[in-house]
Design a protein around this motif. Structure first.
Motif, PDB file in Angstrom:
ATOM      1  N   PRO A 183       0.910  -1.433   0.106  1.00 14.29           N
ATOM      2  CA  PRO A 183      -0.170   0.434   0.385  1.00 14.29           C
ATOM      3  C   PRO A 183       0.753   1.841  -0.192  1.00 14.29           C
ATOM      4  CG  PRO A 183      -1.076  -1.288   1.666  1.00 14.29           C
ATOM      5  CD  PRO A 183       0.455  -1.905   1.270  1.00 14.29           C
ATOM      6  N   LEU A 184       2.099   1.119   0.738  1.00 16.71           N
ATOM      7  CA  LEU A 184       2.668   2.577   0.007  1.00 16.71           C
ATOM      8  C   LEU A 184       3.546   2.752  -1.079  1.00 16.71           C
ATOM      9  CD1 LEU A 184       5.359   1.961   3.763  1.00 16.71           C
ATOM     10  CD2 LEU A 184       3.076   3.325   3.630  1.00 16.71           C
ATOM     11  N   VAL A 185       3.594   1.756  -1.222  1.00 16.15           N
ATOM     12  CA  VAL A 185       4.253   1.661  -2.756  1.00 16.15           C
ATOM     13  C   VAL A 185       3.306   2.319  -3.806  1.00 16.15           C
ATOM     14  CG1 VAL A 185       4.975   0.487  -4.784  1.00 16.15           C
ATOM     15  CG2 VAL A 185       6.406  -0.437  -2.707  1.00 16.15           C
ATOM     16  N   PRO A 239       0.742  -1.933  -7.365  1.00 19.35           N
ATOM     17  CA  PRO A 239       2.334  -2.402  -6.723  1.00 19.35           C
ATOM     18  C   PRO A 239       3.037  -3.414  -6.067  1.00 19.35           C
ATOM     19  CG  PRO A 239       0.562  -2.101  -5.613  1.00 19.35           C
ATOM     20  CD  PRO A 239      -0.424  -2.242  -6.993  1.00 19.35           C
ATOM     21  N   SER A 240       4.266  -3.466  -6.344  1.00 22.65           N
ATOM     22  CA  SER A 240       4.555  -4.495  -5.430  1.00 22.65           C
ATOM     23  C   SER A 240       5.174  -3.911  -3.597  1.00 22.65           C
ATOM     24  CB  SER A 240       6.552  -4.400  -6.147  1.00 22.65           C
ATOM     25  OG  SER A 240       6.826  -3.998  -5.451  1.00 22.65           O
ATOM     26  N   GLY A 241       6.031  -4.584  -2.663  1.00 22.46           N
ATOM     27  CA  GLY A 241       6.051  -4.174  -1.888  1.00 22.46           C
ATOM     28  C   GLY A 241       7.677  -4.458  -1.182  1.00 22.46           C
ATOM     29  N   ASP A 242       8.096  -3.964  -2.368  1.00 21.66           N
ATOM     30  CA  ASP A 242       9.558  -3.969  -2.437  1.00 21.66           C
ATOM     31  C   ASP A 242      10.338  -3.142  -1.894  1.00 21.66           C
ATOM     32  OD1 ASP A 242      12.766  -3.562  -3.101  1.00 21.66           O
ATOM     33  OD2 ASP A 242      11.897  -3.935  -5.718  1.00 21.66           O
ATOM     34  N   PRO A 243      10.832  -3.164  -0.870  1.00 16.58           N
ATOM     35  CA  PRO A 243      11.402  -1.706   0.320  1.00 16.58           C
ATOM     36  C   PRO A 243      12.720  -0.968  -0.844  1.00 16.58           C
ATOM     37  CG  PRO A 243      12.590  -3.906   0.785  1.00 16.58           C
ATOM     38  CD  PRO A 243      11.789  -4.214  -0.353  1.00 16.58           C
TER      39      PRO A 243
END
Length: 273
Positions: A183-185, A239-243
């Motif tokens: 969700p942040l991405v 979106p991905s969850g890639d930091p």
């Protein structure tokens, strides 16, 4: 690039058109919209000045099971903690009842703030051009018409430098799992693409809410950053969850965009804390 061409999203006089309508809501989402209208009226009663939809649902581009429901509520008087709690409870109820949506978000504002001089080219523009009336008073009739000019660019997105420290805090405080970071991405990708678009909006001379079109418009003026914006637009949709993506946003793309925005359009007028 020297010649200014009038793009889509404007009326014949060069003003930004209101982009959504209830007629564009797809059949799959109409029961959800009706339920939202009913719940808002029941929750806020006579304090409800008006409610609006915004985002993909009133634009008719929502995807079943992938899109969220975005609401803006104008109240008589400042929103209270109780109001916000009631809105969150409504969001949970709608999200549980309608699997065709992937989340519900509600913005609460006082009518007076939406019509204030300070918010004339930010929240006022948002209500007038990007929000579709759902019930109650439509404040667009009390607001001016808007052109895609430098003033609008500055007041809508000229605060990115202030947001970046908060973004870093959100990233640092988030669970590092892909599910938590996705969700942040999505949020930060969309915000950066929209900011990049409004950076060039006065030169592009038009309006769009399509992330791909926004990225292409930006890339025409900043070709060295075009690929990065196209990638952000794609992540805003899927979106991905890639930091590493989040790190690149707050350490590279975000700071560059904030500095360039301030250079070109200046800094957004300060708001009370």
């Amino acid at each position: 690039m020297a010649d200014t061409v009038q793009r889509p999203g404007l009326d014949p006089q060069g003003y930004i058109r209101r982009e959504g309508s209830l007629a564009r809501v797809q059949p799959a989402f109409r029961p959800m919209v009706a339920a939202a209208r009913e719940r808002l009226s029941a929750i806020f009663g006579t304090r409800l000045n008006g409610a609006y939809l915004y985002g993909s649902v009133p634009r008719g581009t929502a995807r079943v099971g992938r899109s969220d429901l975005d609401l803006l509520v104008a109240l008589h008087g400042e929103p209270t903690a109780r109001d916000r709690d009631a809105a969150r409870a409504m969001e949970d109820r709608l999200n549980g009842a309608f699997p065709q949506i992937d989340g519900v978000g509600t913005l609460l504002y006082a009518r007076e703030r939406l019509l204030s001089e300070l918010e004339r080219h930010d929240l006022g523009w948002f209500v007038s051009c990007l929000c579709t009336p759902l019930c109650g008073e439509d404040l667009a009739g009390l607001l001016p018409r808007y052109r895609p000019d430098a003033l609008l660019a500055r007041e809508t997105n000229g605060d990115l430098a202030l947001l970046l420290p908060r973004w870093r805090e959100r990233i640092a405080g988030a669970d590092g799992t892909e599910e938590a970071l996705r969700p942040l991405v999505r949020f930060m990708s969309r915000h950066l693409v929209r900011t990049a678009f409004t950076l060039v909006m006065p030169r592009w001379n038009g309006w769009t809410s399509d992330l791909t079109e926004m990225a292409e418009a930006f890339g025409a003026y900043y070709p060295e950053r075009a690929a990065r914006l196209r990638a952000a637009a794609a992540l805003g949709r899927e979106p991905s969850g890639d930091p590493a993506v989040l790190a690149s946003y707050v350490d590279d793309l975000g700071p560059w965009l904030a500095a360039e925005y301030a250079r070109v359009h200046g800094v957004k007028a300060a708001r009370p804390k």
